[in-house]
Design an enzyme around this catalytic site. Structure first.
Site, short mmCIF file in Angstrom:
data_model
loop_
_atom_site.label_atom_id
_atom_site.label_comp_id
_atom_site.label_asym_id
_atom_site.label_seq_id
_atom_site.Cartn_x
_atom_site.Cartn_y
_atom_site.Cartn_z
N GLU A 1 32.14 41.44 35.52
CA GLU A 1 32.09 39.58 36.03
C GLU A 1 31.43 39.80 37.47
OE1 GLU A 1 35.76 39.72 38.47
OE2 GLU A 1 36.41 40.96 36.80
N LYS B 1 33.42 29.92 43.27
CA LYS B 1 34.33 31.22 42.35
C LYS B 1 34.95 30.84 41.06
CE LYS B 1 38.73 33.96 42.33
NZ LYS B 1 40.68 34.50 42.65
N VAL C 1 36.92 36.84 35.23
CA VAL C 1 37.58 37.14 34.12
C VAL C 1 37.04 36.50 33.08
CG1 VAL C 1 39.04 38.47 32.53
CG2 VAL C 1 39.41 38.96 34.80
N ASP D 1 51.65 29.45 38.63
CA ASP D 1 51.12 29.11 38.92
C ASP D 1 51.04 30.69 37.72
OD1 ASP D 1 49.19 30.48 39.84
OD2 ASP D 1 49.55 31.04 41.96
N SER E 1 47.19 32.38 36.06
CA SER E 1 46.08 32.32 36.20
C SER E 1 45.56 32.08 34.28
CB SER E 1 45.36 34.31 35.95
OG SER E 1 43.96 34.43 35.59
N ALA E 2 44.11 31.49 34.40
CA ALA E 2 43.46 31.32 33.29
C ALA E 2 42.97 32.46 32.52
CB ALA E 2 41.86 30.51 33.26
N ASP E 3 42.94 33.49 32.70
CA ASP E 3 42.23 34.85 32.43
C ASP E 3 43.92 34.68 30.67
OD1 ASP E 3 40.81 35.17 34.85
OD2 ASP E 3 42.33 36.79 34.75
N LYS F 1 46.62 42.98 37.80
CA LYS F 1 46.71 43.31 39.30
C LYS F 1 48.22 43.54 39.82
CE LYS F 1 42.26 41.47 40.76
NZ LYS F 1 42.82 41.07 39.45
#
Length: 303
Positions: free
Chosen positions: A24, A84, A104, A136, A138-140, A157
């Site tokens: 990445e 980003k 990611v 909230d 992440s799109a990961d 994380k």
């Protein structure tokens, strides 16, 4: 995809069915200090080459999704103020003709379009703390749920809700394999409070799981949880103390959305006197090493 650019090095490796490892670019543009970011990016690429595979750092360059960056392109991502870009942002940066560093999710998405099956990163995104109120996430994980790529990470994380993230991966049918561990790692720390159902000992076993997913025509990805080396992990008590302080400060300042992770990581680096950054670099290097071994094992299975 007609507008997907591959470097000659990556194109030749893919055509010859040689091992390729996706990397990445957000960690370069947003995750590390300038100067150190370019040196680290080059070191990880060289690490992949020296181990017998081809690195494919992913980014969008002047509106063109690019898999495998030339030296001058890597310098631009490291030194310019670029966006980003997650998956939702790809059509925007492409349409506007601007450059963007891939997360990611977007790295996995573009690497898959190029035909790359293995990807090394630091830590995955996931469900944020308090997501039951602000949704909230992440799109990961949603992207990995529909992308047949194997991602090597040091867990997620520890600034996230690890338990909820694991539940989301289970619901999304994203397989999670612990590499020589039965406990899910927590990025800077080798262990979280969450056990894993599946443990593997060798890269060849991971390649076999990848082949079985293909045989079943499953489109989801595989997360390989690779703990930071024992001699490199952060002191758990110091980690917990600083993390609590960073979370409280983010809440006080009203930090939300995709600004949460970079804010927290920056706050943790500052409060730790750079110790968290050292661990971050070590765990990425460790993940790149394992991802390269998996890519080689996968290439050896191909006819």
């Amino acid at each position: 995809m007609k507008n997907l650019a591959l470097s000659p090095e990556v194109r030749d490796a893919l055509e010859a069915k040689k091992p390729v490892v996706a990397l990445e670019s957000t960690i370069i543009s947003h995750g590390l200090p300038r100067g150190q970011n370019l040196d680290s990016a080059r070191a990880w690429e060289n690490q992949v080459r020296e181990a017998g595979a081809t690195p494919a750092t992913v980014a969008v360059i002047d509106g063109v999704p690019t898999v495998g960056l030339e030296s001058h392109q890597l310098e631009r991502i490291a030194n310019e103020d670029v966006a980003k870009a997650s998956v939702r942002d790809l059509p925007v940066v492409m349409g506007l003709g601007v450059s963007g560093a891939t997360t990611v999710a977007s790295t996995a998405y573009l690497a898959n379009l190029a035909g790359i099956r293995v990807f090394a990163t630091g830590g995955l995104g996931g469900v944020h703390r308090g997501a039951s109120e602000d949704f909230d996430e992440s799109a990961d994980i949603p992207i990995l749920a529909q992308t047949p790529i194997t991602v090597v990470s040091a867990g997620v994380k520890s600034i996230l809700d690890i338990g909820a993230t694991l539940e989301r991966m289970e619901t999304s049918s994203v397989a999670v394999l612990g590499y020589r561990t039965s406990v899910f790692p927590a990025f800077w720390l080798r262990e979280s409070a969450y056990p894993l159902e599946w443990r593997v000992e060798e890269p060849s076993e991971i390649a076999a799981v990848m082949a079985a997913r293909d045989e079943l025509s499953q489109r989801g990805g595989i997360v390989v949880a690779n703990p930071v080396p024992a001699d490199a992990q952060w002191d758990p008590r110091r980690h917990d103390q600083i993390l609590v302080q960073a979370l409280e400060e983010a809440d006080r300042q009203g930090i939300r959305g995709n600004e949460v992770t970079p804010f927290l990581l920056s706050a943790v680096v500052e409060a730790s006197g750079g110790e968290s950054l050292r661990v971050n670099l070590d765990l990425v290097t460790n993940n790149v090493a394992l991802a390269t071994q998996i890519a080689i094992a996968w290439a050896q299975r191909q006819p």
